[in-house]
Design a protein around this motif. Structure first.
Motif, PDB file in Angstrom:
ATOM      1  N   ILE A 101       0.863  -1.173   0.000  1.00 42.80           N
ATOM      2  CA  ILE A 101       0.000   0.000   0.000  1.00 42.80           C
ATOM      3  C   ILE A 101       0.905   1.230   0.000  1.00 42.80           C
ATOM      4  O   ILE A 101       1.737   1.393   0.899  1.00 42.80           O
ATOM      5  CB  ILE A 101      -0.948   0.037   1.213  1.00 42.80           C
ATOM      6  N   TRP A 102       0.748   2.076  -1.028  1.00 44.59           N
ATOM      7  CA  TRP A 102       1.493   3.336  -1.118  1.00 44.59           C
ATOM      8  C   TRP A 102       0.723   4.423  -0.402  1.00 44.59           C
ATOM      9  O   TRP A 102      -0.461   4.611  -0.654  1.00 44.59           O
ATOM     10  CB  TRP A 102       1.690   3.755  -2.576  1.00 44.59           C
ATOM     11  N   LYS A 103       1.406   5.096   0.486  1.00 46.40           N
ATOM     12  CA  LYS A 103       0.824   6.234   1.203  1.00 46.40           C
ATOM     13  C   LYS A 103       1.752   7.418   0.971  1.00 46.40           C
ATOM     14  O   LYS A 103       2.735   7.581   1.683  1.00 46.40           O
ATOM     15  CB  LYS A 103       0.692   5.922   2.687  1.00 46.40           C
ATOM     16  N   GLY A 104       1.423   8.210  -0.034  1.00 47.19           N
ATOM     17  CA  GLY A 104       2.304   9.321  -0.405  1.00 47.19           C
ATOM     18  C   GLY A 104       3.616   8.769  -0.922  1.00 47.19           C
ATOM     19  O   GLY A 104       3.640   8.011  -1.875  1.00 47.19           O
ATOM     20  N   GLN A 105       4.699   9.138  -0.274  1.00 48.32           N
ATOM     21  CA  GLN A 105       6.013   8.648  -0.663  1.00 48.32           C
ATOM     22  C   GLN A 105       6.432   7.413   0.134  1.00 48.32           C
ATOM     23  O   GLN A 105       7.497   6.856  -0.088  1.00 48.32           O
ATOM     24  CB  GLN A 105       7.067   9.752  -0.485  1.00 48.32           C
ATOM     25  N   GLN A 106       5.601   6.985   1.069  1.00 49.39           N
ATOM     26  CA  GLN A 106       5.892   5.825   1.919  1.00 49.39           C
ATOM     27  C   GLN A 106       5.106   4.611   1.431  1.00 49.39           C
ATOM     28  O   GLN A 106       4.082   4.750   0.776  1.00 49.39           O
ATOM     29  CB  GLN A 106       5.509   6.118   3.369  1.00 49.39           C
ATOM     30  N   SER A 107       5.572   3.455   1.796  1.00 51.43           N
ATOM     31  CA  SER A 107       4.853   2.236   1.444  1.00 51.43           C
ATOM     32  C   SER A 107       4.840   1.275   2.626  1.00 51.43           C
ATOM     33  O   SER A 107       5.740   1.285   3.459  1.00 51.43           O
ATOM     34  CB  SER A 107       5.504   1.555   0.239  1.00 51.43           C
ATOM     35  N   GLU A 108       3.793   0.491   2.685  1.00 51.33           N
ATOM     36  CA  GLU A 108       3.688  -0.594   3.659  1.00 51.33           C
ATOM     37  C   GLU A 108       3.724  -1.889   2.874  1.00 51.33           C
ATOM     38  O   GLU A 108       2.991  -2.046   1.894  1.00 51.33           O
ATOM     39  CB  GLU A 108       2.372  -0.511   4.430  1.00 51.33           C
ATOM     40  N   ILE A 109       4.550  -2.825   3.324  1.00 51.79           N
ATOM     41  CA  ILE A 109       4.697  -4.100   2.629  1.00 51.79           C
ATOM     42  C   ILE A 109       4.330  -5.231   3.576  1.00 51.79           C
ATOM     43  O   ILE A 109       4.799  -5.270   4.712  1.00 51.79           O
ATOM     44  CB  ILE A 109       6.146  -4.321   2.137  1.00 51.79           C
TER      45      ILE A 109
END
Length: 117
Positions: A101-109
């Protein structure tokens, strides 16, 4: 993101890097057989791992991994059998999902091992 395709490619690159950092070797990317595609085929030790990458910009409609439906899993399995026949692989295998899941420039994997078979 410009398109769904761009998001998918960015997710696959991130998943590949994620797996590499955990000791997986990428053998093939976007392997196609008939109407199926396996995003990543990797190897770790004596285990061949077929990876489906699901990337979303939000979880509002559900977590990315929930978008791997039975029909898609069957097609991926069929393609995996073909890959093993082509390469002569007779060892252990596993089917994983990498959910991003991309949240702005961050991602959760999230790495889901043994997601289906």
């Amino acid at each position: 993101m410009n398109s769904k395709k761009d998001l998918g490619q960015k997710g696959e690159a991130l998943a590949e890097e994620y797996l590499k950092n955990r000791g997986y070797e990428t053998l093939h990317r976007n392997y196609r057989y008939r109407h199926a595609e396996i995003d990543l085929i990797t190897k770790k030790d004596d285990l061949l791992v077929f990876v489906e990458v699901k990337t979303r910009t939000s979880s509002i409609f559900g977590m990315p991994e929930t978008f791997v439906v039975d029909h898609q899993a069957e097609k991926i399995t069929e393609a995996a059998v073909e890959y093993m026949e082509e390469t002569g692989w007779e060892g252990q295998i596993r089917f994983d999902i990498i959910a991003i899941i991309w949240k702005g420039q961050q991602s959760e994997i999230e790495h889901i091992e043994d997601a289906f078979y």
